[in-house]
Design a protein around this motif. Structure first.
Motif, PDB file in Angstrom:
ATOM      1  N   GLY A 403       0.767  -1.299  -0.129  1.00 39.96           N
ATOM      2  CA  GLY A 403      -0.131  -0.010  -0.127  1.00 39.96           C
ATOM      3  C   GLY A 403       0.853   1.030   0.005  1.00 39.96           C
ATOM      4  N   ARG A 404       1.940   1.309   0.677  1.00 42.55           N
ATOM      5  CA  ARG A 404       2.732   2.307   0.768  1.00 42.55           C
ATOM      6  C   ARG A 404       3.575   2.636  -0.596  1.00 42.55           C
ATOM      7  N   ILE A 405       4.096   1.365  -1.227  1.00 50.50           N
ATOM      8  CA  ILE A 405       4.559   1.824  -2.533  1.00 50.50           C
ATOM      9  C   ILE A 405       3.729   2.289  -3.526  1.00 50.50           C
ATOM     10  N   LEU A 406       2.545   1.626  -3.339  1.00 44.25           N
ATOM     11  CA  LEU A 406       1.429   2.511  -4.366  1.00 44.25           C
ATOM     12  C   LEU A 406       1.297   4.008  -3.933  1.00 44.25           C
ATOM     13  N   ALA A 407       1.546   4.276  -2.754  1.00 43.66           N
ATOM     14  CA  ALA A 407       1.309   5.683  -2.561  1.00 43.66           C
ATOM     15  C   ALA A 407       2.465   6.469  -2.979  1.00 43.66           C
ATOM     16  N   LEU A 408       3.622   6.005  -2.904  1.00 44.76           N
ATOM     17  CA  LEU A 408       4.935   6.671  -3.450  1.00 44.76           C
ATOM     18  C   LEU A 408       4.699   6.777  -4.962  1.00 44.76           C
ATOM     19  N   GLU A 409       4.403   5.495  -5.667  1.00 39.21           N
ATOM     20  CA  GLU A 409       4.470   5.549  -7.159  1.00 39.21           C
ATOM     21  C   GLU A 409       3.157   6.627  -7.636  1.00 39.21           C
ATOM     22  N   THR A 410       2.072   6.743  -6.949  1.00 41.70           N
ATOM     23  CA  THR A 410       1.234   7.705  -7.301  1.00 41.70           C
ATOM     24  C   THR A 410       1.140   9.146  -6.731  1.00 41.70           C
ATOM     25  N   GLY A 411       2.616   9.630  -6.238  1.00 42.71           N
ATOM     26  CA  GLY A 411       2.974  11.015  -5.871  1.00 42.71           C
ATOM     27  C   GLY A 411       2.438  11.325  -4.591  1.00 42.71           C
ATOM     28  N   ARG A 412       2.348  10.369  -3.665  1.00 44.70           N
ATOM     29  CA  ARG A 412       1.903  10.568  -2.124  1.00 44.70           C
ATOM     30  C   ARG A 412       2.988  10.096  -1.085  1.00 44.70           C
ATOM     31  N   GLU A 413       2.992  10.430  -0.107  1.00 47.59           N
ATOM     32  CA  GLU A 413       3.886   9.972   0.903  1.00 47.59           C
ATOM     33  C   GLU A 413       3.773   8.413   0.985  1.00 47.59           C
ATOM     34  N   ALA A 414       4.879   7.628   1.418  1.00 48.71           N
ATOM     35  CA  ALA A 414       4.646   6.204   1.668  1.00 48.71           C
ATOM     36  C   ALA A 414       4.396   6.177   3.181  1.00 48.71           C
ATOM     37  N   THR A 415       3.125   6.489   3.434  1.00 44.54           N
ATOM     38  CA  THR A 415       2.631   6.561   5.041  1.00 44.54           C
ATOM     39  C   THR A 415       1.275   5.797   4.923  1.00 44.54           C
ATOM     40  N   PRO A 416       0.691   5.357   6.014  1.00 48.85           N
ATOM     41  CA  PRO A 416      -0.549   4.707   6.053  1.00 48.85           C
ATOM     42  C   PRO A 416      -1.654   5.563   5.350  1.00 48.85           C
ATOM     43  N   SER A 417      -1.693   6.874   5.610  1.00 43.21           N
ATOM     44  CA  SER A 417      -2.827   7.815   4.951  1.00 43.21           C
ATOM     45  C   SER A 417      -2.442   7.837   3.538  1.00 43.21           C
TER      46      SER A 417
END
Length: 558
Positions: A403-417
């Motif tokens: 989930g965090r890698i998905l966040a990182l790859e979509t321009g978000r911080e690799a955090t739970p939120s």
């Protein structure tokens, strides 16, 4: 990697804790047990379609497309029987949808959100694979700065690194007996190895570098390393590890599936890598193991929560168990364990070589390394293999990391939120109605997660319809009655080999979602979410299994 059972805890002060570990990897039923489930070898009826992808006709033609659709009325009665069953709880909600047409055949409060437990992993897996692609791989890189004589290990998110050479997908060294005993080695775990990376460094720049400094950059993964939404016992019993930018075998201290986890997975990885470089003739200092991982506090995003809009929740997530089932002694024990583990991952550790008898080291938080200086890389297994691993074994740490890698790859911080927002956006892109969806983690440990049966069904169906690669939902999910956490679920002639599912269980919560083929050859997507049960998982699981067997045995053309 071998898998062993964790012995039941007999100390009175932690008896309650044993049961509270219900979800971990969806344990064997029974009060006061921490034994994981064995991993064995290979009410309003509506005719409106469930939310789904716009690519309904893209794939799956020829898979039951000529088979008759079962009677919605009959299937609805099966679901109502499940709700009325004395073995189920006060809230039993069900969705069943025809895989090909999207026709909703069962709607038992299917839009009511409930605690989903580990079925949360389905949303994480579907969101990641449909967004990043099943062939996506995680890269672990090394950058070389000749001006400062620094080799920097750059964390890309691979927490399944091998300490030596990775197997690269070749598992031929495993015997048939080992495979039968463990349920089969995982392609995902140990695919890439630190020895491969060290070799690549030497091949790229040689060994005549003078005295060098070795550093690690985990700036893309700010934490928290241990989500606040997760219960303390998960770490204590080895059901989850610290979610860091990189680690060896998720930080396990032994080869056991539920081994204790390292308090310093990043430092352990750096030490191992430094030793491998030294063994190849590069002049590096030794890591002062000191308190490198403990010197940096977990950074922001303490709540790790979002609602369907992706906005962070201002409140802190709580322990993902019922407080009435724990004791003061248990809480004190868990708190003591965690405090002894210190804080989570250091953002960076610089290891300086010293010609003196005592090697020196320092810790710092540098700016992100210039990736244009990358000289060596290793890549993880394909994402399809990683999601297969996290779904079949119900691996909590890997699910959270994906989930965090998905966040990182979509321009978000690799955090739970960041992960929650990325998963929600991906589901919406698939046509899934995310109304009421709340995600506090990607694994399902949080008892604040809220998912509807229709969201689980919509995600699985959309992924199946979009499957244009070599693998897909039928490959990722465990075969019921055969493998993974459903090895002993619905093991009847009607279901074995024709049902694929993901389990979920927390205290008072039991869930199952998957795909099953009817007696007429029609494929159905289903989700059952049950809560309010008395202690124990045996009875509600058996009731759900009977429901799935009824679906599989249905020759009930509508």
């Amino acid at each position: 990697m071998g898998r062993t059972l964790v012995a039941a805890i007999a100390v009175p002060s932690v008896l309650a804790l044993g049961y509270l570990a219900a979800d971990v990897a969806d344990v064997v039923p029974g009060f006061l047990t921490t034994d994981p489930e064995p991993l064995v070898a290979a009410p309003f009826l509506t005719a409106s379609p469930a939310p789904s992808s716009s690519m309904d006709d893209a794939v799956l033609t020829g898979i039951g497309d000529d088979a008759p659709v079962p009677s919605a009325g009959v299937l609805q009665s099966y679901a109502q029987d499940l709700r009325d069953d004395s073995r189920t709880g006060t809230s039993t909600n069900v969705s069943v949808v025809d895989l090909l047409s999207g026709e909703q055949l069962v709607d038992l409060d299917a839009d009511d959100a409930q605690v989903p437990a580990s079925t949360t992993k389905v949303l994480t897996a579907v969101a990641a694979t449909t967004t990043l692609g099943e062939d996506y791989r995680i890269s672990t890189d090394v950058a070389w700065d000749p001006d400062t004589s620094t080799l920097t290990l750059i964390a890309g998110g691979d927490i399944l690194l091998a300490a030596g050479y990775g197997h690269g997908g070749d598992l031929s060294e495993y015997t048939a007996e080992e495979i039968a005993e463990t349920g089969g080695p995982s392609i995902a775990n140990g695919y890439a190895g630190l020895a491969d990376l060290a070799d690549a460094v030497v091949d790229a720049i040689g060994t005549d570098l003078g005295t060098v400094t070795v550093a690690v950059d985990t700036s893309d993964f700010p934490g928290p390393a241990y989500p606040d939404a997760w219960p303390d016992y998960a770490l204590q019993f080895g059901y989850a590890g610290r979610v860091t930018g990189l680690s060896i075998d998720e930080g396990r201290l032994t080869d056991d599936e539920y081994a204790q986890r390292s308090n310093t997975p990043v430092t352990d990885t750096l030490v191992t890598f430094s030793d491998l470089l030294s063994a190849r003739g590069i002049d590096v200092g030794y890591v002062d193991e000191g308190d490198a991982d403990a010197t940096a506090e977990d950074s922001a995003d303490s709540s790790g929560t979002t609602d369907s809009s992706g906005d962070a929740d201002a409140t802190d997530a709580t322990d993902a168990t019922d407080s009435t089932d724990s004791t003061d002694a248990t809480a004190a024990s868990s708190a003591s364990f965690l405090s002894s583990g210190a804080a989570a991952v250091a953002t960076a550790v610089a290891v300086s070589h010293s010609t003196a008898s005592n090697a020196t080291s320092s810790t710092s938080v540098p700016a992100k390394v210039d990736t244009s200086n990358v000289v060596a890389s290793v890549e993880s297994a394909p994402l399809s293999d990683i999601v297969t691993y996290l779904l079949r074994d119900s691996d909590n740490t890997v699910a959270e990391q994906v989930g965090r890698i998905l966040a990182l790859e979509t321009g978000r911080e690799a955090t739970p939120s960041g992960a929650a927002a990325a998963v929600t956006e991906a589901l919406e892109g698939l046509g899934v109605d995310t109304t009421g969806l709340e995600l506090h983690d990607g694994a399902g440990f949080s008892d604040k997660n809220q998912i509807t049966p229709n969201q689980l069904v919509g995600a699985l169906r959309a992924a199946a319809l979009l499957d244009e690669g070599d693998t897909g939902v039928f490959d990722w999910l465990a075969v019921m009655g055969v493998e993974g956490t459903v090895a002993e679920r619905a093991g009847t002639d009607e279901v074995i080999g024709r049902g694929y599912a993901k389990t979920g269980s927390l205290t008072g919560v039991t869930a199952l979602t998957g795909i099953v083929e009817t007696a007429d050859g029609r494929w159905l997507v289903f989700a059952t979410l049950l809560d309010g049960m008395p202690q124990g998982q045996t009875a509600p699981r058996a009731a759900i299994d009977d429901f799935v067997a009824a679906l599989a045995g249905c020759g009930c053309e509508g």
